[in-house]
Design a protein around this motif. Structure first.
Motif, PDB file in Angstrom:
ATOM      1  N   LEU A  24       5.040   9.076  -8.844  1.00 52.00           N
ATOM      2  CA  LEU A  24       6.480   8.799  -8.741  1.00 52.00           C
ATOM      3  C   LEU A  24       6.773   7.431  -9.361  1.00 52.00           C
ATOM      4  O   LEU A  24       6.124   6.447  -9.013  1.00 52.00           O
ATOM      5  CB  LEU A  24       6.943   8.810  -7.271  1.00 52.00           C
ATOM      6  N   ARG A  25       7.743   7.386 -10.268  1.00 52.04           N
ATOM      7  CA  ARG A  25       8.090   6.113 -10.921  1.00 52.04           C
ATOM      8  C   ARG A  25       9.232   5.451 -10.162  1.00 52.04           C
ATOM      9  O   ARG A  25      10.360   5.959 -10.128  1.00 52.04           O
ATOM     10  CB  ARG A  25       8.478   6.344 -12.380  1.00 52.04           C
ATOM     11  N   ILE A  26       8.914   4.307  -9.541  1.00 50.34           N
ATOM     12  CA  ILE A  26       9.915   3.615  -8.713  1.00 50.34           C
ATOM     13  C   ILE A  26      10.829   2.778  -9.605  1.00 50.34           C
ATOM     14  O   ILE A  26      10.364   1.955 -10.382  1.00 50.34           O
ATOM     15  CB  ILE A  26       9.213   2.710  -7.668  1.00 50.34           C
ATOM     16  N   LEU A  27      12.128   3.020  -9.461  1.00 50.17           N
ATOM     17  CA  LEU A  27      13.116   2.285 -10.244  1.00 50.17           C
ATOM     18  C   LEU A  27      13.770   1.268  -9.319  1.00 50.17           C
ATOM     19  O   LEU A  27      14.547   1.636  -8.440  1.00 50.17           O
ATOM     20  CB  LEU A  27      14.157   3.288 -10.765  1.00 50.17           C
ATOM     21  N   LYS A  28      13.419  -0.018  -9.516  1.00 52.29           N
ATOM     22  CA  LYS A  28      13.989  -1.033  -8.641  1.00 52.29           C
ATOM     23  C   LYS A  28      15.433  -1.274  -9.041  1.00 52.29           C
ATOM     24  O   LYS A  28      15.712  -1.601 -10.185  1.00 52.29           O
ATOM     25  CB  LYS A  28      13.187  -2.327  -8.738  1.00 52.29           C
ATOM     26  N   ARG A  41       0.832  -1.212   0.000  1.00 45.89           N
ATOM     27  CA  ARG A  41       0.000   0.000   0.000  1.00 45.89           C
ATOM     28  C   ARG A  41       0.867   1.263   0.000  1.00 45.89           C
ATOM     29  O   ARG A  41       0.491   2.280  -0.568  1.00 45.89           O
ATOM     30  CB  ARG A  41      -0.956   0.002   1.215  1.00 45.89           C
ATOM     31  N   SER A  42       2.045   1.187   0.631  1.00 45.73           N
ATOM     32  CA  SER A  42       2.956   2.342   0.611  1.00 45.73           C
ATOM     33  C   SER A  42       3.426   2.583  -0.824  1.00 45.73           C
ATOM     34  O   SER A  42       3.455   3.721  -1.302  1.00 45.73           O
ATOM     35  CB  SER A  42       4.168   2.105   1.514  1.00 45.73           C
ATOM     36  N   ALA A  43       3.770   1.489  -1.528  1.00 39.44           N
ATOM     37  CA  ALA A  43       4.229   1.611  -2.919  1.00 39.44           C
ATOM     38  C   ALA A  43       3.099   2.155  -3.800  1.00 39.44           C
ATOM     39  O   ALA A  43       3.336   2.973  -4.691  1.00 39.44           O
ATOM     40  CB  ALA A  43       4.707   0.255  -3.430  1.00 39.44           C
ATOM     41  N   GLU A  44       1.855   1.726  -3.527  1.00 39.49           N
ATOM     42  CA  GLU A  44       0.697   2.233  -4.304  1.00 39.49           C
ATOM     43  C   GLU A  44       0.520   3.730  -4.104  1.00 39.49           C
ATOM     44  O   GLU A  44       0.228   4.469  -5.040  1.00 39.49           O
ATOM     45  CB  GLU A  44      -0.591   1.540  -3.843  1.00 39.49           C
ATOM     46  N   LEU A  45       0.684   4.173  -2.858  1.00 35.89           N
ATOM     47  CA  LEU A  45       0.551   5.604  -2.559  1.00 35.89           C
ATOM     48  C   LEU A  45       1.607   6.408  -3.326  1.00 35.89           C
ATOM     49  O   LEU A  45       1.315   7.452  -3.921  1.00 35.89           O
ATOM     50  CB  LEU A  45       0.690   5.833  -1.050  1.00 35.89           C
ATOM     51  N   ILE A  46       2.813   5.879  -3.322  1.00 35.99           N
ATOM     52  CA  ILE A  46       3.929   6.562  -3.983  1.00 35.99           C
ATOM     53  C   ILE A  46       3.709   6.595  -5.503  1.00 35.99           C
ATOM     54  O   ILE A  46       3.854   7.632  -6.146  1.00 35.99           O
ATOM     55  CB  ILE A  46       5.252   5.884  -3.573  1.00 35.99           C
ATOM     56  N   SER A  47       3.296   5.471  -6.072  1.00 34.25           N
ATOM     57  CA  SER A  47       3.001   5.440  -7.513  1.00 34.25           C
ATOM     58  C   SER A  47       1.811   6.340  -7.827  1.00 34.25           C
ATOM     59  O   SER A  47       1.798   7.036  -8.842  1.00 34.25           O
ATOM     60  CB  SER A  47       2.681   4.022  -7.978  1.00 34.25           C
TER      61      SER A  47
END
Ligand code: PRT
Ligand code: ZN
Length: 338
Positions: free
Chosen positions: A29-33, A19-25
């Motif tokens: 914000l594009r998360i680069l793993k 859910r934290s990653a969903e909020l950020i996306s």
């Protein structure tokens, strides 16, 4: 130019991670793993995600290692029992909800906190429990456990436990029942005590605005309907959590208006039935994808802008908007149409 980037501390894996990653996306914000599991880069902003255990997040943020963090209120309250937590909390995020409760074996005849006097209570939250016991005038021994708290009474380690409860299934499976509520919790966005570096202030403010927008639009609905003027007040009162509805005259229908409202709550079928019974027709409930709140202004979003356009179209003779969703307000889910 600077290489300095903002840092958001998030749980690496566990109940709050997705859910934290969903909020950020959701905030664009594009998360680069990357190969570095501890630090993920945000591709399109000067931001990094610091991926750690949730227990480390309060300290990292309080020490300024990260400017922002997402963590359960329970973890924050346990870490800083003597701080004013409201100073750290930017917003409540509406996910990761659970309660910290006292629980006892099913066969205990529990008559209130006094039952705990002189007993042993197992918990992973000794600070929160200690405060609660003090507030209730109870002296008891706290047995601190890192996990598997629910087995403590069966193992004769403790008479009662104080643990997080969500569905209650874990307690039930272990022959226990919840008694007192000690703390209500949900995920919260927290901030470091010092302002971010001036060159990142703009990014920081943008981020907070967007997080606020994502949270506000979660579960919010855009409701449209036609309503007879004679029952307008009654109909408006029925729309749950509506903030300043827009009322528009329908072309060629003196007795009917179009009502449009942003609802901050879920709209249930039951409510739609009642609205219909009160005379509303062509009722549409649409999901809201993004919302940006602004100062004292009423909520204004994409859909409002579309309405203004369709209002202009309608006055030029095209069909009323209540029968047809405005293009920009269309979301992933399908609208309920009565
Ligand atoms: O590895 P890391 O240290 O980062 O994670 P963690 O194992 O400490 O935490 P994690 O991922 O389990 O939980 C993270 C946060 O999620 C918690 O701090 C709470 O804020 C929130 N949360 C929401 C929960 C629950 N619901 C929950 N049900 N955390 C734990 N539980 C556990 C509870 O401890 C009990 O064992 O689930 C069990 C009870 O669940 P029910 O549904 O059977 O009642
Ligand atoms: Zn943890």
């Amino acid at each position: 130019m600077t290489d300095r980037r903002l840092r958001i501390a998030v749980q690496k894996s566990g109940r709050l991670a997705d859910r934290s990653a969903e909020l950020i996306s959701g905030a664009g914000l594009r998360i680069l793993k990357g190969a570095n599991e501890l630090l993920y880069r945000i591709e399109n902003q000067p931001i990094d995600l610091l991926r750690v255990r949730d227990d480390d997040i309060p300290t990292f943020v309080a020490d300024g290692v990260a400017e922002l963090g997402i963590v359960g209120y329970n973890v924050l309250a346990e870490h800083f029992p003597d701080r004013d937590l409201e100073e750290m909390i930017v917003q409540r995020l509406g996910f990761g909800s659970c309660t910290l409760k006292v629980a006892v074996p099913n066969d205990v005849d529990y008559a209130g906190p006094k039952w705990l006097e002189g007993k042993r209570i197992a918990t992973s939250y000794p600070n929160i429990l200690g405060k609660w016991l003090k507030d209730n005038g109870v002296t008891a021994e706290i047995v601190e456990m890192r996990g598997a708290v629910e087995v403590a009474p069966r193992m004769k380690i403790a008479h009662a436990i104080c643990d997080l409860v969500s569905t209650g299934a874990t307690l039930e499976a272990n022959g226990m029942k919840a008694t007192d509520l000690v703390l209500k919790s949900e995920a919260v966005l927290i901030k470091a005590p010092h302002a971010p570096p001036s060159e990142l202030a703009h990014t920081y403010d943008m981020l907070l605005r967007r997080f606020d927008g994502v949270t506000a639009s979660t579960g919010a609905k855009y409701v449209m309907m036609n309503a007879p003027k004679t029952h307008l007040d009654e109909i408006i009162r029925m729309i749950p959590g509506a903030d300043a509805p827009t009322i528009m005259q329908l072309a060629g229908r003196e007795d009917t208006v179009a009502v449009h409202a942003v609802c901050q709550e879920n709209v249930f079928w039951d409510t739609l039935d009642k609205l219909k019974a009160a005379g509303a027709s062509a009722i549409l409930v649409l999901p809201i994808e993004k919302m940006m709140k602004g100062g004292e202004e009423p909520l204004k979003n994409n859909a409002d802008l579309c309405l203004e356009k369709s209002e202009r179209r309608r006055t030029q003779g095209s069909p009323g908007p209540a029968g047809k969703p405005p293009r920009c307000a269309r979301g992933r889910d399908r609208a309920h149409h009565l």
